[in-house]
Design a protein around this motif. Structure first.
Motif, mmCIF file in Angstrom:
data_model
loop_
_atom_site.group_PDB
_atom_site.id
_atom_site.type_symbol
_atom_site.label_atom_id
_atom_site.label_comp_id
_atom_site.label_asym_id
_atom_site.label_seq_id
_atom_site.Cartn_x
_atom_site.Cartn_y
_atom_site.Cartn_z
ATOM 1 N N THR A 50 -8.918 39.149 -21.281
ATOM 2 C CA THR A 50 -9.512 38.013 -22.001
ATOM 3 C C THR A 50 -9.912 36.896 -21.043
ATOM 4 O O THR A 50 -10.496 35.893 -21.480
ATOM 5 C CB THR A 50 -8.525 37.451 -23.042
ATOM 6 O OG1 THR A 50 -7.309 37.069 -22.384
ATOM 7 C CG2 THR A 50 -8.209 38.515 -24.103
ATOM 8 N N GLN A 51 -9.612 37.045 -19.761
ATOM 9 C CA GLN A 51 -9.943 36.005 -18.804
ATOM 10 C C GLN A 51 -11.443 36.024 -18.502
ATOM 11 O O GLN A 51 -12.099 37.064 -18.529
ATOM 12 C CB GLN A 51 -9.133 36.189 -17.522
ATOM 13 C CG GLN A 51 -7.619 36.186 -17.765
ATOM 14 C CD GLN A 51 -6.839 35.957 -16.501
ATOM 15 O OE1 GLN A 51 -6.903 34.884 -15.915
ATOM 16 N NE2 GLN A 51 -6.100 36.971 -16.078
ATOM 17 N N ALA A 52 -11.967 34.838 -18.168
ATOM 18 C CA ALA A 52 -13.398 34.718 -17.895
ATOM 19 C C ALA A 52 -13.801 35.579 -16.703
ATOM 20 O O ALA A 52 -14.834 36.264 -16.731
ATOM 21 C CB ALA A 52 -13.767 33.258 -17.659
ATOM 22 N N LEU A 53 -12.984 35.558 -15.649
ATOM 23 C CA LEU A 53 -13.233 36.405 -14.480
ATOM 24 C C LEU A 53 -12.392 37.662 -14.637
ATOM 25 O O LEU A 53 -11.174 37.622 -14.556
ATOM 26 C CB LEU A 53 -12.862 35.666 -13.186
ATOM 27 C CG LEU A 53 -13.034 36.473 -11.884
ATOM 28 C CD1 LEU A 53 -14.493 36.859 -11.685
ATOM 29 C CD2 LEU A 53 -12.509 35.678 -10.690
ATOM 30 N N GLN A 109 -3.320 48.301 -24.706
ATOM 31 C CA GLN A 109 -3.468 46.941 -25.208
ATOM 32 C C GLN A 109 -2.263 46.083 -24.834
ATOM 33 O O GLN A 109 -2.419 44.915 -24.434
ATOM 34 C CB GLN A 109 -3.647 46.964 -26.726
ATOM 35 C CG GLN A 109 -4.961 47.579 -27.180
ATOM 36 C CD GLN A 109 -5.038 47.788 -28.678
ATOM 37 O OE1 GLN A 109 -4.025 48.083 -29.326
ATOM 38 N NE2 GLN A 109 -6.227 47.644 -29.245
ATOM 39 N N ALA A 110 -1.057 46.666 -24.939
ATOM 40 C CA ALA A 110 0.151 45.926 -24.563
ATOM 41 C C ALA A 110 0.150 45.596 -23.076
ATOM 42 O O ALA A 110 0.529 44.489 -22.667
ATOM 43 C CB ALA A 110 1.389 46.747 -24.934
ATOM 44 N N LEU A 111 -0.299 46.544 -22.252
ATOM 45 C CA LEU A 111 -0.360 46.316 -20.799
ATOM 46 C C LEU A 111 -1.384 45.231 -20.471
ATOM 47 O O LEU A 111 -1.139 44.386 -19.593
ATOM 48 C CB LEU A 111 -0.713 47.619 -20.084
ATOM 49 C CG LEU A 111 -0.896 47.551 -18.562
ATOM 50 C CD1 LEU A 111 0.353 47.006 -17.880
ATOM 51 C CD2 LEU A 111 -1.255 48.929 -18.014
ATOM 52 N N ALA A 112 -2.511 45.236 -21.150
ATOM 53 C CA ALA A 112 -3.527 44.211 -20.915
ATOM 54 C C ALA A 112 -3.000 42.828 -21.292
ATOM 55 O O ALA A 112 -3.262 41.839 -20.582
ATOM 56 C CB ALA A 112 -4.787 44.540 -21.711
ATOM 57 N N ARG A 113 -2.258 42.744 -22.391
ATOM 58 C CA ARG A 113 -1.675 41.454 -22.784
ATOM 59 C C ARG A 113 -0.626 40.999 -21.781
ATOM 60 O O ARG A 113 -0.556 39.815 -21.413
ATOM 61 C CB ARG A 113 -1.049 41.560 -24.177
ATOM 62 C CG ARG A 113 -2.056 41.671 -25.312
ATOM 63 C CD ARG A 113 -1.373 41.452 -26.654
ATOM 64 N NE ARG A 113 -0.326 42.448 -26.899
ATOM 65 C CZ ARG A 113 -0.534 43.593 -27.547
ATOM 66 N NH1 ARG A 113 -1.742 43.890 -28.000
ATOM 67 N NH2 ARG A 113 0.468 44.437 -27.753
ATOM 68 N N GLN A 114 0.207 41.937 -21.337
ATOM 69 C CA GLN A 114 1.288 41.587 -20.413
ATOM 70 C C GLN A 114 0.754 41.156 -19.052
ATOM 71 O O GLN A 114 1.231 40.188 -18.467
ATOM 72 C CB GLN A 114 2.228 42.782 -20.247
ATOM 73 C CG GLN A 114 3.409 42.512 -19.319
ATOM 74 C CD GLN A 114 4.243 43.765 -19.073
ATOM 75 O OE1 GLN A 114 3.760 44.883 -19.251
ATOM 76 N NE2 GLN A 114 5.494 43.582 -18.664
ATOM 77 N N MET A 133 -6.985 47.050 -13.491
ATOM 78 C CA MET A 133 -7.882 46.503 -12.473
ATOM 79 C C MET A 133 -7.941 44.992 -12.580
ATOM 80 O O MET A 133 -7.904 44.437 -13.681
ATOM 81 C CB MET A 133 -9.268 47.123 -12.589
ATOM 82 C CG MET A 133 -9.920 46.998 -13.936
ATOM 83 S SD MET A 133 -11.194 48.259 -14.253
ATOM 84 C CE MET A 133 -10.175 49.673 -14.696
ATOM 85 N N ALA A 134 -8.013 44.333 -11.401
ATOM 86 C CA ALA A 134 -7.997 42.878 -11.364
ATOM 87 C C ALA A 134 -8.799 42.395 -10.162
ATOM 88 O O ALA A 134 -8.945 43.122 -9.170
ATOM 89 C CB ALA A 134 -6.557 42.368 -11.267
ATOM 90 N N PRO A 135 -9.321 41.171 -10.221
ATOM 91 C CA PRO A 135 -9.946 40.598 -9.023
ATOM 92 C C PRO A 135 -8.934 40.539 -7.885
ATOM 93 O O PRO A 135 -7.766 40.204 -8.107
ATOM 94 C CB PRO A 135 -10.351 39.188 -9.478
ATOM 95 C CG PRO A 135 -10.461 39.279 -10.975
ATOM 96 C CD PRO A 135 -9.397 40.261 -11.382
ATOM 97 N N ILE A 136 -9.359 40.880 -6.686
ATOM 98 C CA ILE A 136 -8.442 40.931 -5.548
ATOM 99 C C ILE A 136 -7.716 39.612 -5.361
ATOM 100 O O ILE A 136 -6.489 39.583 -5.121
ATOM 101 C CB ILE A 136 -9.214 41.314 -4.265
ATOM 102 C CG1 ILE A 136 -9.608 42.801 -4.306
ATOM 103 C CG2 ILE A 136 -8.382 41.036 -3.014
ATOM 104 C CD1 ILE A 136 -10.452 43.247 -3.132
ATOM 105 N N SER A 171 -7.588 43.877 -17.113
ATOM 106 C CA SER A 171 -8.241 44.962 -17.826
ATOM 107 C C SER A 171 -7.543 46.301 -17.536
ATOM 108 O O SER A 171 -7.029 46.521 -16.436
ATOM 109 C CB SER A 171 -9.709 45.062 -17.421
ATOM 110 O OG SER A 171 -10.398 43.867 -17.747
ATOM 111 N N VAL A 172 -7.570 47.177 -18.538
ATOM 112 C CA VAL A 172 -6.920 48.487 -18.419
ATOM 113 C C VAL A 172 -7.879 49.558 -18.934
ATOM 114 O O VAL A 172 -8.424 49.443 -20.039
ATOM 115 C CB VAL A 172 -5.603 48.540 -19.213
ATOM 116 C CG1 VAL A 172 -4.950 49.912 -19.074
ATOM 117 C CG2 VAL A 172 -4.656 47.439 -18.762
#
Length: 258
Positions: free
Chosen positions: A132-135, A103-108, A227-230, A112-113
Motif C-alpha cells: 500500500t506504500q506509494a513507493l 495478504q497477511a505477509l504484505a500487511r506485516q 519484494m521491496a525497494p533496496i 509487495s508479495v
C-alpha cells in the motif's frame, strides 16, 4: 498466465469468416470444450462454420496430439485436454490457498508479495498482493521472465527436478563451463538454505526474497516472493526473510493438509 474469468460477450465473434487459418484448430478445440458433450462432425461443422474437409484436417491434428478423442463418429476432448484442465485446477488450488497468507505477509511487511511458478524455462507470476506504500515494487500477474536471474528464478530453479535444472543450466550457460558450475553451486546453497535473495538482478533498485511452497513433501508447487525497494530493505533483510519463510511454511501446510 493470469488466472482470470473470460467475458464471452466481449470476445470477438468466431464466425466462419473471422477464424484465421492458424486459429482453426484452436477454434475446433474451443467449441468442443464449451459444448460439454461429444459432438458429431455435422454439429462441429455447424458450430464452427468450417467445410467438412477443413474440419477433418483440424480433427486429425488434434487427435494426433491427444487433444481430441473419437468414438462412434463423435468427438470429445482427449487426455491431453484433461492434463491441461488438471494443471489449471492445480494453479487455482495454489492461488486459493496461498492468497490469505500472502495478504497477511504484505500487511506485516508493508511490502509487495507475489506467487510465482516455473513454466518451461520461465518464471510466471500467478498472483500478486501489492504494497500500500506509494513507493513499491510489483511483478505483474501473467508476466514472465527467464528462469535464470533474481530471487524468484533461482528459488524455483533450485527446487525443480534435477534433470530439468540441468537442462536449463546447459541452455543458459553451456555444458561444463565455469559459469554453469558457479550457478550450480549457488543453487545448491539456495536449496540448503531454503530461500533465495537477490538485489537488483532483474530490476534495478529492487531487493527480493523468494521461498518455495510445497504441494508434497518433496515437490515444490511454486514460490512466494517478497519484494521491496533496496533502500527500504537495507537493515531489514533478516526480518523480511523470516516473515517470508514463515508465510511459505503456512501455505505449504495448507497445500499438504488433507
Amino acid at each position: 498466465m493470469p488466472l482470470q474469468s473470460f467475458d464471452t460477450e466481449s470476445m470477438p465473434t468466431r464466425g466462419p469468416t473471422s477464424v484465421a487459418a492458424a486459429d482453426r484448430v484452436l477454434h475446433v478445440l474451443a467449441v468442443l470444450a464449451q459444448h460439454g458433450q461429444p459432438m458429431s462432425a455435422a454439429e462441429l461443422m455447424e458450430a464452427t462454420g468450417l467445410a467438412r474437409s477443413t474440419l477433418y484436417r483440424q480433427l486429425a491434428r488434434l487427435k494426433q496430439w491427444g487433444f481430441v478423442l473419437e468414438s462412434s463418429g463423435h468427438y470429445a476432448p482427449g487426455p491431453l485436454s484433461l492434463q491441461l484442465a488438471l494443471g489449471f485446477d492445480m494453479a487455482s488450488h495454489l492461488v486459493h490457498h496461498a492468497r490469505p497468507d500472502m495478504q497477511a505477509l504484505a500487511r506485516q511487511s508493508h511490502e509487495s508479495v507475489g506467487l510465482v511458478v516455473a513454466v518451461n524455462d520461465s518464471v510466471v507470476c500467478l498472483d500478486m498482493v501489492d504494497s500500500t506504500q506509494a513507493l513499491r515494487c510489483s511483478f505483474e500477474k501473467g508476466r514472465s521472465v527467464p528462469l535464470r536471474a533474481g530471487a524468484s528464478a533461482k528459488c524455483l530453479l533450485a527446487h525443480v527436478a534435477p534433470a530439468t535444472r540441468n537442462a536449463i543450466l546447459d541452455l543458459h550457460y553451456g555444458a561444463d563451463t565455469p559459469e554453469r558450475k558457479a550457478a550450480q553451486t549457488e543453487l545448491e546453497g539456495i536449496a540448503k538454505a531454503g530461500y533465495a535473495v537477490s538485489s537488483g538482478e532483474v530490476d534495478a533498485g529492487v531487493w527480493g526474497v523468494s521461498v518455495p511452497v510445497f504441494g508434497s513433501p518433496r515437490q515444490a508447487a511454486g514460490a512466494i516472493t517478497l519484494m521491496a525497494p533496496i533502500l527500504r530493505a537495507q537493515g531489514q533483510e533478516a526480518a523480511l526473510t523470516g516473515m517470508a519463510v514463515v508465510a511459505a511454511a503456512r501455505i505449504s501446510r495448507q497445500l499438504t493438509s488433507p
